[in-house]
Design a protein around this motif. Sequence first.
Motif, PDB file in Angstrom:
ATOM      1  N   ALA A   1     -17.168   2.078   6.828  1.00 27.01           N
ATOM      2  CA  ALA A   1     -16.685   3.374   6.348  1.00 27.01           C
ATOM      3  C   ALA A   1     -17.546   3.857   4.851  1.00 27.01           C
ATOM      4  CB  ALA A   1     -15.221   3.395   6.050  1.00 27.01           C
ATOM      5  N   ALA A   2     -18.424   3.181   4.567  1.00 28.19           N
ATOM      6  CA  ALA A   2     -19.229   3.549   3.333  1.00 28.19           C
ATOM      7  C   ALA A   2     -19.950   4.306   3.281  1.00 28.19           C
ATOM      8  CB  ALA A   2     -19.294   2.085   2.658  1.00 28.19           C
ATOM      9  N   THR A   3     -20.329   5.363   2.405  1.00 24.04           N
ATOM     10  CA  THR A   3     -21.828   6.134   2.411  1.00 24.04           C
ATOM     11  C   THR A   3     -22.740   5.202   1.291  1.00 24.04           C
ATOM     12  OG1 THR A   3     -20.376   7.997   2.801  1.00 24.04           O
ATOM     13  CG2 THR A   3     -22.334   8.177   1.516  1.00 24.04           C
ATOM     14  N   LEU A   4     -22.232   4.900   0.224  1.00 23.87           N
ATOM     15  CA  LEU A   4     -22.953   3.943  -0.538  1.00 23.87           C
ATOM     16  C   LEU A   4     -22.647   2.427  -0.283  1.00 23.87           C
ATOM     17  CD1 LEU A   4     -22.748   6.765  -1.849  1.00 23.87           C
ATOM     18  CD2 LEU A   4     -23.506   6.000  -4.047  1.00 23.87           C
ATOM     19  N   MET A   5     -23.464   1.638  -0.388  1.00 26.90           N
ATOM     20  CA  MET A   5     -23.200   0.091  -0.555  1.00 26.90           C
ATOM     21  C   MET A   5     -23.939  -0.528  -1.694  1.00 26.90           C
ATOM     22  SD  MET A   5     -24.180  -2.741   2.382  1.00 26.90           S
ATOM     23  CE  MET A   5     -23.998  -4.357   1.860  1.00 26.90           C
ATOM     24  N   ILE A   6     -23.352  -1.371  -2.467  1.00 27.57           N
ATOM     25  CA  ILE A   6     -23.913  -2.072  -3.587  1.00 27.57           C
ATOM     26  C   ILE A   6     -24.086  -3.393  -2.813  1.00 27.57           C
ATOM     27  CG2 ILE A   6     -23.836  -2.932  -5.909  1.00 27.57           C
ATOM     28  CD1 ILE A   6     -23.841   0.183  -5.728  1.00 27.57           C
TER      29      ILE A   6
ATOM     30  N   ALA B   1     -11.439  14.335  -5.895  1.00 22.96           N
ATOM     31  CA  ALA B   1     -12.367  13.358  -6.398  1.00 22.96           C
ATOM     32  C   ALA B   1     -13.730  13.352  -5.536  1.00 22.96           C
ATOM     33  CB  ALA B   1     -11.939  12.033  -5.734  1.00 22.96           C
ATOM     34  N   SER B   2     -14.935  12.883  -6.381  1.00 22.05           N
ATOM     35  CA  SER B   2     -15.973  12.842  -5.856  1.00 22.05           C
ATOM     36  C   SER B   2     -16.690  11.781  -4.863  1.00 22.05           C
ATOM     37  CB  SER B   2     -17.152  13.230  -6.833  1.00 22.05           C
ATOM     38  OG  SER B   2     -17.175  12.337  -7.883  1.00 22.05           O
ATOM     39  N   LEU B   3     -15.724  10.577  -5.273  1.00 22.65           N
ATOM     40  CA  LEU B   3     -16.272   9.175  -4.887  1.00 22.65           C
ATOM     41  C   LEU B   3     -14.908   8.219  -4.799  1.00 22.65           C
ATOM     42  CD1 LEU B   3     -18.807   7.681  -3.944  1.00 22.65           C
ATOM     43  CD2 LEU B   3     -19.127   6.844  -5.985  1.00 22.65           C
ATOM     44  N   LEU B   4     -14.994   7.207  -4.038  1.00 18.54           N
ATOM     45  CA  LEU B   4     -14.165   6.426  -4.021  1.00 18.54           C
ATOM     46  C   LEU B   4     -14.826   5.083  -4.275  1.00 18.54           C
ATOM     47  CD1 LEU B   4     -11.288   4.734  -4.111  1.00 18.54           C
ATOM     48  CD2 LEU B   4     -11.691   4.497  -1.786  1.00 18.54           C
ATOM     49  N   HIS B   5     -14.656   4.322  -5.340  1.00 17.38           N
ATOM     50  CA  HIS B   5     -15.407   3.182  -5.562  1.00 17.38           C
ATOM     51  C   HIS B   5     -14.409   1.950  -5.525  1.00 17.38           C
ATOM     52  CE1 HIS B   5     -18.400   0.132  -7.097  1.00 17.38           C
ATOM     53  NE2 HIS B   5     -17.487  -0.249  -7.756  1.00 17.38           N
TER      54      HIS B   5
ATOM     55  N   PRO C   1       0.949  -1.205   0.049  1.00 16.20           N
ATOM     56  CA  PRO C   1      -0.057   0.054   0.006  1.00 16.20           C
ATOM     57  C   PRO C   1       0.771   1.213   0.026  1.00 16.20           C
ATOM     58  CG  PRO C   1      -1.066  -1.638   1.616  1.00 16.20           C
ATOM     59  CD  PRO C   1       0.508  -2.390   0.916  1.00 16.20           C
ATOM     60  N   ALA C   2       1.919   1.279   0.642  1.00 14.95           N
ATOM     61  CA  ALA C   2       2.908   2.519   0.616  1.00 14.95           C
ATOM     62  C   ALA C   2       3.267   2.888  -0.665  1.00 14.95           C
ATOM     63  CB  ALA C   2       4.030   2.290   1.525  1.00 14.95           C
ATOM     64  N   ASP C   3       3.407   1.880  -1.728  1.00 17.32           N
ATOM     65  CA  ASP C   3       3.770   2.226  -2.888  1.00 17.32           C
ATOM     66  C   ASP C   3       2.705   2.707  -4.016  1.00 17.32           C
ATOM     67  OD1 ASP C   3       6.331   1.467  -2.444  1.00 17.32           O
ATOM     68  OD2 ASP C   3       5.995  -0.838  -2.726  1.00 17.32           O
ATOM     69  N   LEU C   4       1.339   2.708  -3.358  1.00 19.32           N
ATOM     70  CA  LEU C   4       0.218   3.372  -4.424  1.00 19.32           C
ATOM     71  C   LEU C   4       0.067   4.853  -4.045  1.00 19.32           C
ATOM     72  CD1 LEU C   4      -1.993   0.175  -4.151  1.00 19.32           C
ATOM     73  CD2 LEU C   4      -0.705   1.040  -5.995  1.00 19.32           C
ATOM     74  N   PRO C   5      -0.308   5.699  -4.963  1.00 20.38           N
ATOM     75  CA  PRO C   5      -0.618   6.948  -4.938  1.00 20.38           C
ATOM     76  C   PRO C   5      -2.041   7.411  -4.256  1.00 20.38           C
ATOM     77  CG  PRO C   5      -0.541   6.322  -7.017  1.00 20.38           C
ATOM     78  CD  PRO C   5      -0.226   5.517  -6.584  1.00 20.38           C
ATOM     79  N   PHE C   6      -2.223   6.777  -3.476  1.00 18.75           N
ATOM     80  CA  PHE C   6      -3.922   7.247  -2.905  1.00 18.75           C
ATOM     81  C   PHE C   6      -4.063   8.584  -2.686  1.00 18.75           C
ATOM     82  CE2 PHE C   6      -2.998   2.847  -1.153  1.00 18.75           C
ATOM     83  CZ  PHE C   6      -4.205   2.426  -1.538  1.00 18.75           C
ATOM     84  N   ALA C   7      -3.114   9.357  -2.051  1.00 18.57           N
ATOM     85  CA  ALA C   7      -3.462  10.840  -1.911  1.00 18.57           C
ATOM     86  C   ALA C   7      -3.659  11.566  -3.334  1.00 18.57           C
ATOM     87  CB  ALA C   7      -2.647  11.387  -1.101  1.00 18.57           C
ATOM     88  N   GLN C   8      -2.802  11.342  -4.185  1.00 15.22           N
ATOM     89  CA  GLN C   8      -2.723  11.923  -5.440  1.00 15.22           C
ATOM     90  C   GLN C   8      -3.946  11.493  -6.394  1.00 15.22           C
ATOM     91  OE1 GLN C   8      -0.294  10.329  -3.844  1.00 15.22           O
ATOM     92  NE2 GLN C   8       1.800  11.127  -4.843  1.00 15.22           N
ATOM     93  N   ALA C   9      -4.320  10.126  -6.263  1.00 13.54           N
ATOM     94  CA  ALA C   9      -5.598   9.648  -7.105  1.00 13.54           C
ATOM     95  C   ALA C   9      -6.454  10.460  -6.399  1.00 13.54           C
ATOM     96  CB  ALA C   9      -5.572   8.449  -7.175  1.00 13.54           C
ATOM     97  N   LEU C  10      -6.906  10.673  -5.080  1.00 13.42           N
ATOM     98  CA  LEU C  10      -8.068  11.014  -4.731  1.00 13.42           C
ATOM     99  C   LEU C  10      -8.375  12.447  -4.589  1.00 13.42           C
ATOM    100  CD1 LEU C  10      -8.133   8.389  -1.592  1.00 13.42           C
ATOM    101  CD2 LEU C  10      -9.923   8.629  -3.474  1.00 13.42           C
ATOM    102  N   GLU C  11      -7.277  13.271  -4.898  1.00 15.35           N
ATOM    103  CA  GLU C  11      -7.344  14.820  -4.839  1.00 15.35           C
ATOM    104  C   GLU C  11      -8.462  15.266  -5.669  1.00 15.35           C
ATOM    105  OE1 GLU C  11      -4.366  18.669  -5.735  1.00 15.35           O
ATOM    106  OE2 GLU C  11      -3.549  16.682  -5.829  1.00 15.35           O
TER     107      GLU C  11
ATOM    108  N   ALA D   1      -8.556   4.407   4.505  1.00  9.24           N
ATOM    109  CA  ALA D   1      -7.893   5.550   5.343  1.00  9.24           C
ATOM    110  C   ALA D   1      -7.697   6.531   4.309  1.00  9.24           C
ATOM    111  CB  ALA D   1      -6.608   4.868   5.957  1.00  9.24           C
ATOM    112  N   ALA D   2      -7.126   6.299   3.122  1.00 10.10           N
ATOM    113  CA  ALA D   2      -6.949   7.509   2.434  1.00 10.10           C
ATOM    114  C   ALA D   2      -8.205   8.288   1.904  1.00 10.10           C
ATOM    115  CB  ALA D   2      -6.124   6.940   1.187  1.00 10.10           C
ATOM    116  N   ALA D   3      -9.116   7.538   1.747  1.00 10.23           N
ATOM    117  CA  ALA D   3     -10.487   8.508   1.503  1.00 10.23           C
ATOM    118  C   ALA D   3     -10.929   9.345   2.521  1.00 10.23           C
ATOM    119  CB  ALA D   3     -11.313   7.338   0.974  1.00 10.23           C
ATOM    120  N   LYS D   4     -10.953   8.613   3.784  1.00  6.85           N
ATOM    121  CA  LYS D   4     -11.192   9.215   4.923  1.00  6.85           C
ATOM    122  C   LYS D   4     -10.388  10.829   5.151  1.00  6.85           C
ATOM    123  CE  LYS D   4     -13.133   5.713   7.844  1.00  6.85           C
ATOM    124  NZ  LYS D   4     -13.000   5.132   9.128  1.00  6.85           N
ATOM    125  N   ASP D   5      -9.082  10.428   4.832  1.00 11.73           N
ATOM    126  CA  ASP D   5      -8.021  11.780   4.965  1.00 11.73           C
ATOM    127  C   ASP D   5      -8.544  12.854   3.908  1.00 11.73           C
ATOM    128  OD1 ASP D   5      -6.797  10.498   6.987  1.00 11.73           O
ATOM    129  OD2 ASP D   5      -5.185   9.767   5.922  1.00 11.73           O
ATOM    130  N   ALA D   6      -9.071  12.132   2.891  1.00 11.95           N
ATOM    131  CA  ALA D   6      -9.147  13.186   1.665  1.00 11.95           C
ATOM    132  C   ALA D   6     -10.521  13.735   1.832  1.00 11.95           C
ATOM    133  CB  ALA D   6      -8.954  12.701   0.459  1.00 11.95           C
TER     134      ALA D   6
END
Length: 341
Positions: A196-201, A134-138, A122-132, A159-164
């Motif tokens: 942690a979800a707002t929408l659930m499928i 953003a309107s939603l994480l799916h 996970p440390a190698d993935l750019p979560f923060a940059q990708a979520l900048e 965790a990254a979505a919560k931070d963003a």
Amino acid sequence: MVGPVVCFGEMLLRLSPQGAIPLQQAGGVAIDVGGAEANVAAALASLGVPTRMLTVVPDNPLGRKAKAALGAAGSDTRFIASVPAGVGGGRIGLYWFEPPAGPIAGRVTYDRAGSSFALADPADLPFAQALEGASLLHMSGITPALGPAGVELARAAVAAAKDAGVPICFDGNYRANLWDAWDSDPRAILTELVGAATLMIGNHRDISLLLGKTFSGDGADRRREASEAAFEAFPNLQLIASTARHVEAACTHRLAGRIDLRASHWQTDEVRIENIVDRIGTGDAYAAGVIYSWLGGGDAKQMAKTGLALAALKHGVPGDMILATEEELHEFNPSGGDVRR
């Protein structure tokens, strides 16, 4: 213009015997790009919603094929990391799909152990940059089902979505074959993530797994009872989207869409779908239709109808992905119709 929808999960290649021949007798296969989250990214992008795919693929022709397919669909591929393939570098995940033929049901065989995504740190993935912005994480329950490393990837995404400050759409996508392959505790893990979800499928069976209880009603009443229990258990949850499928025959199904909100709900009439070309990816199409309508401020009825329309259309499209335009979606006719000229 809404911010991009970030889709996080594993991309796969799908191999299908040509001509509906059983796998052990097949002499050739068709190759398609898929994966639950990638299917949603492609569908939304084709509808004009900006999407970003966040994943890991091997740096080889197969990884480049997967990345190119999403790029061609209009999704932003800048956050698809490529890692060296081969020993210690993983591979792209595969699955084999034998389509239904006559009385024979379709079958999926996974070949995805040791993939580049499943081995990712996970440390190698750019979560923060990708979520900048953003309107939603799916994301979906397939990622944690891959094993302990997949659980950590899913937790890092949450965790990254919560931070963003980005809301999360979580698709249960329960895959028993994946969870059963390791010493897993799907209830505990999925409960943590759905919390942690707002929408659930997911439907009443998914909620039964999460809450460890069964629901006594039938049909729509049972679904509402399950949804109300989920809303009580998960304070952050605002929307539950599900489908109800009745299989008449391998290539003839009846499908309805449903949306449950805390204060209201809506279930569509069933659509009868005959001469099904490809059932794989229809749940992802439903999720994409719901997200598309949710982003546009749709109510429960509009979200259910839009999700159902896109899911029904996907049954007539080969491969994992549907690339329907807004015009095609809005012109959806359950009865089909004559050739447009």
